[in-house]
Motif scaffolding. Structure first.
Motif, short mmCIF file in Angstrom:
data_model
loop_
_atom_site.label_atom_id
_atom_site.label_comp_id
_atom_site.label_asym_id
_atom_site.label_seq_id
_atom_site.Cartn_x
_atom_site.Cartn_y
_atom_site.Cartn_z
N GLY A 16 0.82 -1.20 0.00
CA GLY A 16 0.00 0.00 0.00
C GLY A 16 0.85 1.25 0.00
N HIS A 17 0.25 2.37 0.41
CA HIS A 17 0.95 3.66 0.43
C HIS A 17 2.30 3.54 1.14
CE1 HIS A 17 1.87 7.85 0.84
NE2 HIS A 17 1.81 7.76 2.15
N ASN A 18 2.30 2.98 2.30
CA ASN A 18 3.53 2.64 3.02
C ASN A 18 3.47 1.13 3.27
OD1 ASN A 18 4.83 5.19 3.37
ND2 ASN A 18 3.29 5.71 4.89
N ASN A 31 9.12 3.23 2.44
CA ASN A 31 8.70 4.58 2.07
C ASN A 31 8.88 4.88 0.59
OD1 ASN A 31 11.44 4.75 2.02
ND2 ASN A 31 11.62 6.43 3.46
N ASN A 34 4.64 5.16 -5.17
CA ASN A 34 3.80 6.31 -5.44
C ASN A 34 2.42 5.86 -5.92
OD1 ASN A 34 3.81 6.30 -8.54
ND2 ASN A 34 5.99 6.14 -8.02
N PRO A 35 1.45 6.79 -5.96
CA PRO A 35 0.08 6.43 -6.35
C PRO A 35 -0.06 5.89 -7.77
CG PRO A 35 0.10 8.57 -5.27
CD PRO A 35 1.53 8.17 -5.49
N ASP A 82 0.72 11.00 -11.69
CA ASP A 82 0.20 10.35 -10.49
C ASP A 82 -0.71 9.17 -10.79
OD1 ASP A 82 1.53 11.80 -8.59
OD2 ASP A 82 0.00 13.34 -8.44
#
Length: 104
Positions: A16-18, A31, A34-35, A82
């Motif tokens: 996921g995002h992180n 970390n 990206n989207p 994005d």
């Protein structure tokens, strides 16, 4: 992730995002990424990277952590906007990401 990994005796990766990776004792939060990577086939590419690290002798936890990092870094390098990054575009950036990390 930590609870599931500990209860089932495995390494768990929550993409996921992180991205979160845990073996039940340790927890790592990635970390990179990206989207634009929210598209079909990205998990397949991630699985291939992790499998390659496993084949080189890394533990499941190490391979999942390294794979998540390289996968996200390649995605960051391939990003043009994005949204809409294709898994095939990301795959082309993997050798570049590995070279940047001194792994190739």
């Amino acid at each position: 992730a930590q609870h599931t990994a500990k209860r089932l005796g495995l390494t768990c990766l929550l993409k996921g995002h992180n991205t979160v990776v845990s073996d039940g004792r340790r927890v790592a939060i990635n970390n990179t990424g990206n989207p634009a990577m929210a598209s079909g086939g990205m998990g397949d590419v991630l699985t291939g990277i992790i499998a390659a690290f496993l084949a080189q002798g890394l533990s499941f936890y190490e391979a999942a952590c390294a794979g998540a990092y390289v996968h996200g870094l390649a995605g960051d390098m391939a990003k043009r906007s994005d949204r809409g990054l294709l898994a095939s575009e990301l795959a082309l950036s993997i050798p570049i990401a590995l070279r940047k990390l001194g792994l190739r």
